[in-house]
Write an enzyme that holds these catalytic residues in place. Sequence first.
Site, PDB file in Angstrom:
ATOM      1  N   ARG A   1      -4.012  11.095   4.643  1.00 37.27           N
ATOM      2  CA  ARG A   1      -2.887  12.036   4.747  1.00 37.27           C
ATOM      3  C   ARG A   1      -1.971  12.007   3.526  1.00 37.27           C
ATOM      4  NH1 ARG A   1      -1.199  14.246   9.228  1.00 37.27           N
ATOM      5  NH2 ARG A   1       0.864  14.327   8.305  1.00 37.27           N
TER       6      ARG A   1
ATOM      7  N   ASP B   1       5.610   0.555  11.690  1.00 36.14           N
ATOM      8  CA  ASP B   1       4.341  -0.036  11.238  1.00 36.14           C
ATOM      9  C   ASP B   1       4.184  -1.501  11.663  1.00 36.14           C
ATOM     10  OD1 ASP B   1       3.704   2.369  10.105  1.00 36.14           O
ATOM     11  OD2 ASP B   1       4.099   1.774   8.039  1.00 36.14           O
TER      12      ASP B   1
ATOM     13  N   ARG C   1      -8.380  -0.416   5.063  1.00 34.09           N
ATOM     14  CA  ARG C   1      -7.557   0.614   4.409  1.00 34.09           C
ATOM     15  C   ARG C   1      -6.233   0.034   3.905  1.00 34.09           C
ATOM     16  NH1 ARG C   1      -7.479   6.486   7.084  1.00 34.09           N
ATOM     17  NH2 ARG C   1      -6.275   6.722   5.180  1.00 34.09           N
TER      18      ARG C   1
ATOM     19  N   CYS D   1      -3.523  13.127  13.363  1.00 35.48           N
ATOM     20  CA  CYS D   1      -4.225  11.848  13.169  1.00 35.48           C
ATOM     21  C   CYS D   1      -3.994  10.982  14.394  1.00 35.48           C
ATOM     22  CB  CYS D   1      -3.779  11.159  11.895  1.00 35.48           C
ATOM     23  SG  CYS D   1      -2.196  10.360  12.022  1.00 35.48           S
TER      24      CYS D   1
ATOM     25  N   ILE E   1       9.473   6.795  16.339  1.00 34.33           N
ATOM     26  CA  ILE E   1       9.079   7.534  15.128  1.00 34.33           C
ATOM     27  C   ILE E   1       7.874   8.442  15.387  1.00 34.33           C
ATOM     28  CG2 ILE E   1       8.421   7.348  12.674  1.00 34.33           C
ATOM     29  CD1 ILE E   1      11.142   6.125  13.139  1.00 34.33           C
TER      30      ILE E   1
ATOM     31  N   LYS F   1       0.840  -1.207   0.000  1.00 32.04           N
ATOM     32  CA  LYS F   1       0.000   0.000   0.000  1.00 32.04           C
ATOM     33  C   LYS F   1       0.866   1.245   0.000  1.00 32.04           C
ATOM     34  CE  LYS F   1      -1.457   1.654   4.062  1.00 32.04           C
ATOM     35  NZ  LYS F   1      -1.235   3.053   4.444  1.00 32.04           N
ATOM     36  N   ASN F   2       1.900   1.258   0.868  1.00 32.45           N
ATOM     37  CA  ASN F   2       2.682   2.483   1.031  1.00 32.45           C
ATOM     38  C   ASN F   2       3.647   2.746  -0.126  1.00 32.45           C
ATOM     39  OD1 ASN F   2       1.307   3.050   3.316  1.00 32.45           O
ATOM     40  ND2 ASN F   2       2.970   2.538   4.743  1.00 32.45           N
TER      41      ASN F   2
ATOM     42  N   ARG G   1       1.978  14.685  13.405  1.00 31.91           N
ATOM     43  CA  ARG G   1       2.420  14.457  12.034  1.00 31.91           C
ATOM     44  C   ARG G   1       2.478  15.738  11.191  1.00 31.91           C
ATOM     45  NH1 ARG G   1      -0.126   9.117   9.613  1.00 31.91           N
ATOM     46  NH2 ARG G   1       1.767   9.180   8.376  1.00 31.91           N
ATOM     47  N   PRO G   2       3.429  16.607  11.507  1.00 30.68           N
ATOM     48  CA  PRO G   2       3.550  17.855  10.751  1.00 30.68           C
ATOM     49  C   PRO G   2       4.035  17.616   9.318  1.00 30.68           C
ATOM     50  CG  PRO G   2       5.387  17.614  12.272  1.00 30.68           C
ATOM     51  CD  PRO G   2       4.449  16.477  12.546  1.00 30.68           C
ATOM     52  N   VAL G   3       3.890  18.669   8.473  1.00 31.92           N
ATOM     53  CA  VAL G   3       4.389  18.572   7.095  1.00 31.92           C
ATOM     54  C   VAL G   3       5.446  19.650   6.830  1.00 31.92           C
ATOM     55  CG1 VAL G   3       2.406  17.394   6.049  1.00 31.92           C
ATOM     56  CG2 VAL G   3       2.372  19.882   6.274  1.00 31.92           C
ATOM     57  N   ASP G   4       6.046  20.178   7.918  1.00 35.21           N
ATOM     58  CA  ASP G   4       7.026  21.271   7.764  1.00 35.21           C
ATOM     59  C   ASP G   4       8.193  20.879   6.849  1.00 35.21           C
ATOM     60  OD1 ASP G   4       7.576  19.446   9.909  1.00 35.21           O
ATOM     61  OD2 ASP G   4       9.182  20.750  10.602  1.00 35.21           O
ATOM     62  N   LEU G   5       8.626  19.626   6.913  1.00 41.64           N
ATOM     63  CA  LEU G   5       9.784  19.215   6.105  1.00 41.64           C
ATOM     64  C   LEU G   5       9.405  19.068   4.625  1.00 41.64           C
ATOM     65  CD1 LEU G   5      11.394  16.695   8.628  1.00 41.64           C
ATOM     66  CD2 LEU G   5      11.999  19.093   8.201  1.00 41.64           C
TER      67      LEU G   5
HETATM   68  C1  EPZ Z   1       4.970   6.933   6.017  1.00 42.84           C
HETATM   69  O1  EPZ Z   1       4.322   8.029   6.628  1.00 42.84           O
HETATM   70  C2  EPZ Z   1       3.979   5.797   6.019  1.00 42.84           C
HETATM   71  N1  EPZ Z   1       2.787   6.187   5.267  1.00 42.84           N
HETATM   72  C3  EPZ Z   1       3.603   5.419   7.436  1.00 42.84           C
HETATM   73  O2  EPZ Z   1       2.747   4.295   7.392  1.00 42.84           O
HETATM   74  C4  EPZ Z   1       4.865   5.044   8.208  1.00 42.84           C
HETATM   75  O3  EPZ Z   1       4.533   4.781   9.545  1.00 42.84           O
HETATM   76  C5  EPZ Z   1       5.876   6.199   8.144  1.00 42.84           C
HETATM   77  O4  EPZ Z   1       6.132   6.549   6.752  1.00 42.84           O
HETATM   78  C6  EPZ Z   1       7.209   5.859   8.794  1.00 42.84           C
HETATM   79  O5  EPZ Z   1       7.761   4.721   8.200  1.00 42.84           O
HETATM   80  C7  EPZ Z   1       2.741   6.000   3.954  1.00 42.84           C
HETATM   81  O6  EPZ Z   1       3.701   5.587   3.321  1.00 42.84           O
HETATM   82  C8  EPZ Z   1       1.461   6.313   3.257  1.00 42.84           C
HETATM   83  P1  EPZ Z   1       7.371  10.182   7.891  1.00 42.84           P
HETATM   84  P2  EPZ Z   1       4.955   9.482   6.553  1.00 42.84           P
HETATM   85  O7  EPZ Z   1       7.315  11.468   7.138  1.00 42.84           O
HETATM   86  O8  EPZ Z   1       5.690   9.644   5.276  1.00 42.84           O
HETATM   87  C9  EPZ Z   1       8.067  13.460  11.313  1.00 42.84           C
HETATM   88  C10 EPZ Z   1       0.776   3.046   7.876  1.00 42.84           C
HETATM   89  O9  EPZ Z   1       0.282   2.523   8.901  1.00 42.84           O
HETATM   90  N2  EPZ Z   1       7.864  14.497  10.289  1.00 42.84           N
HETATM   91  O10 EPZ Z   1       8.471   9.238   7.559  1.00 42.84           O
HETATM   92  O11 EPZ Z   1       3.870  10.440   6.853  1.00 42.84           O
HETATM   93  C11 EPZ Z   1       6.796  12.665  11.597  1.00 42.84           C
HETATM   94  O12 EPZ Z   1       5.935  13.357  12.482  1.00 42.84           O
HETATM   95  C12 EPZ Z   1       1.386   4.424   7.907  1.00 42.84           C
HETATM   96  O13 EPZ Z   1       0.775   2.468   6.781  1.00 42.84           O
HETATM   97  C13 EPZ Z   1       8.077  15.816  10.626  1.00 42.84           C
HETATM   98  O14 EPZ Z   1       8.433  16.152  11.761  1.00 42.84           O
HETATM   99  O15 EPZ Z   1       5.971   9.431   7.766  1.00 42.84           O
HETATM  100  C14 EPZ Z   1       7.369  11.397  12.170  1.00 42.84           C
HETATM  101  O16 EPZ Z   1       7.698  11.604  13.513  1.00 42.84           O
HETATM  102  C15 EPZ Z   1       1.210   5.145   9.179  1.00 42.84           C
HETATM  103  N3  EPZ Z   1       7.871  16.767   9.662  1.00 42.84           N
HETATM  104  C16 EPZ Z   1       8.661  11.196  11.375  1.00 42.84           C
HETATM  105  O17 EPZ Z   1       8.970  12.488  10.818  1.00 42.84           O
HETATM  106  C17 EPZ Z   1       7.480  16.453   8.397  1.00 42.84           C
HETATM  107  O18 EPZ Z   1       7.319  17.368   7.570  1.00 42.84           O
HETATM  108  C18 EPZ Z   1       8.567  10.201  10.217  1.00 42.84           C
HETATM  109  O19 EPZ Z   1       7.421  10.496   9.437  1.00 42.84           O
HETATM  110  C19 EPZ Z   1       7.296  15.089   8.060  1.00 42.84           C
HETATM  111  C20 EPZ Z   1       7.497  14.129   9.027  1.00 42.84           C
END
Ligand code: EPZ
Length: 431
Positions: A102, A316, A408, A126, A338, A22-23, A131-135
């Site tokens: 998301r 996960d 999902r 969520c 994480i 899925k991911n 889960r910010p999107v700042d990066l």
């Molecule tokens: C992906 O989410 C996956 N989702 C998640 O799977 C998975 O848990 C996660 O990666 C980590 O492996 C999909 O692929 C659709 P991240 P993503 O950006 O990309 C922080 C599932 O159950 N962060 O790697 O959203 C964040 O808060 C889902 O299938 C920032 O601070 O995760 C987290 O602590 C849930 N700022 C860490 O980084 C940002 O702008 C890693 O998040 C972005 C992220």
Amino acid sequence: MDRIRIVGGQSLEGTIPISGAKNAALPLMIASLLTQETLTLENTPSVADVGMLLQILSHHGVDYSVDGRRPGDAPQAARTLHLSARRIVDITAPYDLVAKMRASFWVVAPLLARMGEARVSLPGGCAIGTRPVDLLIMVLEKLGAKIDIEAGYVHARTKSGLKGAEIHFPKVTVGGTHTALMAASLAQGHTLITNAACEPEVADLAACLIKMGAKIKGAGRPTIEIEGVASLQGAHHAVVPDRIETGTYAIAVAMTGGDVLLERASPELLQNALDALAQAGADISHSNEGIRVRRNGSGIEPVDIETAPFPGFPTDLQAQFMALMTKAKGRSRITETIFENRFMHVQELARLGARIKLDGDVAHVEGVAELQGAPVMATDLRASVSLVIAALAARGETIVNRVYHLDRGFEHLEKKLGRCGAIVERISGAG
Ligand code: EPZ
């Protein structure tokens, strides 16, 4: 709302086919926005998130067919997707769509790279944290976009196109790395990404982008280099096997005992988790057919784990591994590094008789001899499936509510388990 009824106590024996991830499928589908030509994705899992993303993409103008059938006469998702974004008709991703999933926020990168503008709703928090999107926004700014946050929307614009840049991630982010790969592929000049996510889904997206004509080196490693190109073309790509589905069923077999072949699964996608399972007492082997997991007679050994970006133990699979540890012969420590709030399954596992104490980002699990069935529910996909795993080994009946979370991300969960001897059925209707 559907529910799942499980009567625990059966060991699992047989074969479980592993679906496409899925991911990986989600960012691959979003990458179809980068080209006017058709992107064909094989081995796409038939899960609700894929169906939802198809709706979101069609809002932007993507014409799609599923196994050759057009929307309306097809089931909501299936194996081979043809996605064609010949004309983008809307650069706005509205709140009601992004709030449902998301990952749809990631459309910001291809829309901006191809159209010079995107307006995408901020996703909000969520069940597993803020889960910010700042990066992700940092990536777009580095590549030269002007960003305004207005009324809950990220409005990204560029007058003269995106420009290659140096992007260093202070924290490993999968979504941030997907965003950088997609945007930089159509930027002018060279992009250097450091501290990139190394997850197999990132490497899979890059492999597909390369087939579409992108010039990317190093994906799957922390340093990635991209030379932008003026346009991308159509391609044919098969989605990588789902390492989280693989790990989930491997943990289920370790929990119930038995002997199951996880067909098409690749050990290198989840070596760390397989090592933890072997320490817990599972016998793991692999061949061209997939991964075989066995556990006979002997009890479950306690194992401490700490989640980490790939190749570490995946967040996960944390909830599922915790379910296994609830029946271990002793104490284990599970550390989540994480996400800040990914222990929502703890209270529900406790309803089945598990003994778990939370201390910040650490869960201390004291194994018990027996779990007992009960009605339970969870707030996210992986937490829900951890309850299924516990239920498979619990005495008596468990009803797992809010099955839409499972739908999902797990394709035909009850059928796959049922064929291996689990007593599991879906109950349609209220609940
Ligand atoms: C992906 O989410 C996956 N989702 C998640 O799977 C998975 O848990 C996660 O990666 C980590 O492996 C999909 O692929 C659709 P991240 P993503 O950006 O990309 C922080 C599932 O159950 N962060 O790697 O959203 C964040 O808060 C889902 O299938 C920032 O601070 O995760 C987290 O602590 C849930 N700022 C860490 O980084 C940002 O702008 C890693 O998040 C972005 C992220």
